[in-house]
Motif scaffolding. Structure first.
Motif, mmCIF file in Angstrom:
data_model
loop_
_atom_site.group_PDB
_atom_site.id
_atom_site.type_symbol
_atom_site.label_atom_id
_atom_site.label_comp_id
_atom_site.label_asym_id
_atom_site.label_seq_id
_atom_site.Cartn_x
_atom_site.Cartn_y
_atom_site.Cartn_z
ATOM 1 N N UNK A 375 0.854 -1.184 0.000
ATOM 2 C CA UNK A 375 0.000 0.000 0.000
ATOM 3 C C UNK A 375 0.892 1.238 0.000
ATOM 4 N N UNK A 376 1.955 1.190 0.803
ATOM 5 C CA UNK A 376 2.887 2.316 0.883
ATOM 6 C C UNK A 376 3.518 2.632 -0.461
ATOM 7 N N UNK A 377 3.725 1.609 -1.278
ATOM 8 C CA UNK A 377 4.410 1.815 -2.548
ATOM 9 C C UNK A 377 3.513 2.447 -3.613
ATOM 10 N N UNK A 378 2.246 2.619 -3.321
ATOM 11 C CA UNK A 378 1.343 3.294 -4.249
ATOM 12 C C UNK A 378 1.311 4.791 -3.964
ATOM 13 N N UNK A 381 -4.080 8.473 -5.635
ATOM 14 C CA UNK A 381 -4.633 8.563 -6.974
ATOM 15 C C UNK A 381 -4.531 7.253 -7.733
ATOM 16 N N UNK A 382 -3.799 6.280 -7.187
ATOM 17 C CA UNK A 382 -3.659 4.970 -7.827
ATOM 18 C C UNK A 382 -4.637 3.971 -7.214
ATOM 19 N N UNK A 383 -4.787 2.824 -7.876
ATOM 20 C CA UNK A 383 -5.669 1.761 -7.414
ATOM 21 C C UNK A 383 -4.863 0.597 -6.856
ATOM 22 N N UNK A 384 -5.424 -0.074 -5.869
ATOM 23 C CA UNK A 384 -4.833 -1.291 -5.302
ATOM 24 C C UNK A 384 -5.804 -2.437 -5.545
ATOM 25 N N UNK A 385 -5.282 -3.580 -5.960
ATOM 26 C CA UNK A 385 -6.122 -4.742 -6.219
ATOM 27 C C UNK A 385 -5.990 -5.759 -5.094
ATOM 28 N N UNK A 599 10.759 0.359 -8.004
ATOM 29 C CA UNK A 599 9.785 -0.631 -7.578
ATOM 30 C C UNK A 599 8.444 0.036 -7.408
ATOM 31 N N UNK A 600 7.351 -0.744 -7.583
ATOM 32 C CA UNK A 600 6.051 -0.118 -7.377
ATOM 33 C C UNK A 600 6.000 0.455 -5.989
ATOM 34 N N UNK A 601 5.525 1.529 -5.757
ATOM 35 C CA UNK A 601 5.603 2.003 -4.403
ATOM 36 C C UNK A 601 4.398 1.748 -3.578
ATOM 37 N N UNK A 628 -0.732 4.475 11.063
ATOM 38 C CA UNK A 628 -0.954 5.430 9.989
ATOM 39 C C UNK A 628 -0.077 5.021 8.835
ATOM 40 N N UNK A 629 -0.579 4.965 7.673
ATOM 41 C CA UNK A 629 0.200 4.518 6.536
ATOM 42 C C UNK A 629 0.058 3.030 6.456
ATOM 43 N N UNK A 630 0.476 2.432 5.371
ATOM 44 C CA UNK A 630 0.354 1.000 5.250
ATOM 45 C C UNK A 630 -1.075 0.593 5.399
ATOM 46 N N UNK A 631 -1.365 -0.346 6.291
ATOM 47 C CA UNK A 631 -2.729 -0.846 6.358
ATOM 48 C C UNK A 631 -3.629 0.024 7.186
ATOM 49 N N UNK A 632 -3.076 0.949 7.934
ATOM 50 C CA UNK A 632 -3.931 1.789 8.765
ATOM 51 C C UNK A 632 -3.697 3.235 8.413
#
Length: 633
Positions: A375-378, A381-385, A599-601, A628-632
């Motif tokens: 998640x951090x590497x995005x 404005x981008x999408x996560x699958x 790398x993808x961020x 905060x960040x990552x998964x939270x």
């Protein structure tokens, strides 16, 4: 969301080598640093990110002397080859590296969190590396709250004045620019490499305390995992090295194979040869984030998960031995996951990476990292699958990262580059609740600690706290009160601190009644408070009854009642600190050569955030709570 942290060992930022706060920061009982599951940190822009608008004359020398404004393009960051200036000694590749390392001299203006009308200036130093033309990369904790910056290259005696171009407090990275555009035009910038491997040899370059010349220490990469960054508590990928990293090394390059694999960040406390660096995936995320002219930070996907290693839980949800994943236990309202993810879903993959029952993914053969790293590497404005299992049926879900994770925090991370907001009325001191205030408390009341797990909603976007009382006869019986959450003014609920301030200012009643939890009341005689205000302020050496941002608010809104003429006149308002630049042509981010493609961020709770510490003391062990960040958020 932010995590409550328990300090079992302490990490130290290495920024200002000569900071007067050094001894206090490395005391056995340092102030706690909360872990924002980091998403800092302003509109779309992270609140703690600030930028000094570019000057028209500033240019970046990248081969042909292209202007800074024209040289930034999203696809240029970390892609273009650097200019080919020959090193002093062609037979020694280290000379090229040394030529691109600078010492950063800084003057910082900081405020006392719990008495924000008091401020102080201090001098210190850190390190940095030239990455393109007159652009220098360093730590955010080196450049935070700066009022004057100079840089001096290794092997030279001349100092050049510099300014902050971009700063990301979550990433603990800042980009400086020399005001003399030709200062380092003949210096070959350092190149970014890929994430180093375990046991890969590294060298740390910088200017640690104890001398004025360049220092080089050697070691190997001993660990790669997500860590709480000291500066704001953001939880991001970091690399542990056993090379000596000391005060003043902050911002210096960590080199392997002649290329940059990281930036020195913090060291272990009461430990030998344990240091941490910010690796290149985070550096690339920072540089890419700046391509649109502002720093957004890290996004939040909108849900929290728990591990599924318990056999009974796995059996209840019908998982086979081959199925692994994390159980969703909370979905945030109005987040990207709202309406797409449900409590009880089992998240099995993120961006094609299998999630183990303990929440990790294999990012390299035999090496695992928390899944929130992806998640951090995005960028925002981008999408996560994601792949999920719902009611025993597999599904695919795409979530759009719409705003910084810190926006989902009721208690914002540490704040920098600005005076803390405060308002004094009747000798009672009020402030918005943020991580700075919590860090300044002598112990955190349970009610306040619980708010670090909450997110803003329609009824409240910010909590208001009465931090302390300046004792006087008109506030008798309240002298022992402190750290009270104020929930209502004259029976009306409070939406945020500005709403609280305006309700008090606009009141025409004889008494102002403030209600805390359980209907605990503070009653202020309004006319008497106004009349006694100058005397109380003078008695305690307070030069203004409100912070600069509230002074500016009163000027912007002339109908808002201002402080009475008999009160101590507030200082003239100053232009507010810009959180992130908005320019017609984005301030260029340097082109940096790389060994491999970027790398993808990810980040839940920055916040990042106490008065801008020069040397921060972060916790290592934390309670299991949202980050905060990552998964939270």
């Amino acid at each position: 969301m932010q995590k409550t942290t328990i300090i079992t060992s302490t990490l130290l930022c290495l920024g200002l080598a000569s900071s007067p706060n050094l001894l206090a920061e490395i005391s056995i009982n340092p102030p706690p640093v909360a872990q924002p599951a980091t998403p800092v940190t302003d509109g779309k822009v992270a609140p703690q990110s600030h930028v000094v608008p570019p000057t028209a004359a500033a240019t970046t020398t990248l081969g042909a002397a292209a202007s800074v404004e024209a040289s930034i393009a999203a696809d240029e960051i970390a892609l273009a080859a650097p200019p080919t200036a020959a090193p002093q000694n062609a037979n020694d590749p280290r000379e090229k590296i040394k030529d691109a390392v600078v010492k950063v001299y800084i003057v910082q203006h900081t405020y006392e969190t719990m008495s924000p009308w008091n401020s102080d200036s201090q001098k210190g130093s850190g390190s940095g590396l030239i990455i393109a033309g007159n652009l220098i990369l360093t730590n955010a904790h080196v450049a935070a709250d700066s009022t004057f910056l100079e840089v001096q290259r290794h092997g030279e005696t001349k100092r050049y004045e510099a300014e902050v171009v971009y700063i990301s407090h979550e990433s603990d990275l800042a980009l400086l620019r020399t005001k003399d555009v030709n200062a380092y035009k003949d210096v070959t910038p350092l190149e970014l490499s890929d994430l180093p491997k375990m046991q890969q040899p590294v060298e740390v370059y910088g200017f640690p305390i104890g001398g004025n010349t360049l220092s080089v220490t050697r070691g190997v990469v001993s660990r790669i995992e997500k860590q709480n960054y000291v500066h704001t508590g953001e939880n991001l990928i970091a690399a542990q090295v056993d090379a000596a990293i000391n005060f003043g090394n902050s911002g210096g390059p960590v080199i392997s194979g002649g290329k940059v694999v990281g930036v020195a960040m913090q060291s272990g406390f009461l430990t030998d040869n344990i240091g941490y660096m910010i690796p290149t995936p985070i550096i690339r995320h920072f540089l890419n984030d700046a391509t649109d002219g502002k720093i957004d930070g890290y996004g939040f996907h909108g849900f929290l998960t728990q591990s599924m290693e318990n056999p009974a839980m796995r059996h209840k949800y019908g998982l086979t031995d081959d199925q692994t994943g994390m159980l969703v236990h909370k979905v945030y309202k109005n987040s990207p996951a709202d309406g797409k993810i449900q409590v009880g879903d089992i998240v099995t993959e993120i961006d094609g990476h299998k999630i183990e029952n303990n929440g990790t993914v294999e990012f390299r053969p035999g090496e695992f990292i928390d899944h929130t790293h992806y998640i951090d590497m995005h960028q925002i404005g981008e999408n996560i699958k994601f792949k999920i299992i719902r009611n025993a049926q597999p599904q695919e879900v795409s979530l759009h990262l719409d705003k910084p994770g810190k926006e989902y925090l009721l208690v914002k991370p540490n704040q920098y580059d600005k005076q803390p907001t405060y308002f004094i009325f009747g000798g009672l001191v009020f402030m918005p609740l943020n991580q700075d205030v919590i860090d300044g408390m002598d112990g955190t009341p349970a009610r306040i600690g619980a708010l670090t797990y909450e997110s803003p909603d329609e009824t409240r976007s910010e909590a208001v706290i009465m931090t302390k009382v300046l004792p006087a006869d008109i506030n008798k019986d309240y002298h022992h009160d402190n750290d009270l959450l104020i929930e209502k003014v004259n029976g009306e609920s409070i939406h945020n601190f500005r709403d609280f301030y305006q309700k008090v200012q606009a009141s025409t009643s004889d008494f102002i009644t403030l209600q805390a939890a359980d209907d605990y009341q503070l009653v202020i005689d309004r006319k008497e408070a106004i009349a006694r205000q100058p005397q109380i302020l003078a008695q305690y050496g307070v030069n203004a009854d409100r912070s600069k941002d509230l002074q500016a608010l009163a000027l912007d809104q002339p109908n808002t009642p201002a402080a009475p003429s008999s009160a101590v006149a507030p200082a003239a308002p100053t232009a507010p600190v810009v959180a992130a630049p908005v320019v017609a042509t984005p301030t260029p981010v340097p082109t940096v050569a790389v060994e491999t493609a970027p790398a993808p961020a990810p980040v839940p709770a920055p916040t990042p955030a106490a008065t801008a510490p020069v040397v921060a003391a972060p916790p290592v062990t934390t309670e299991s709570a949202p980050a905060v960040g990552g998964s939270h958020p």
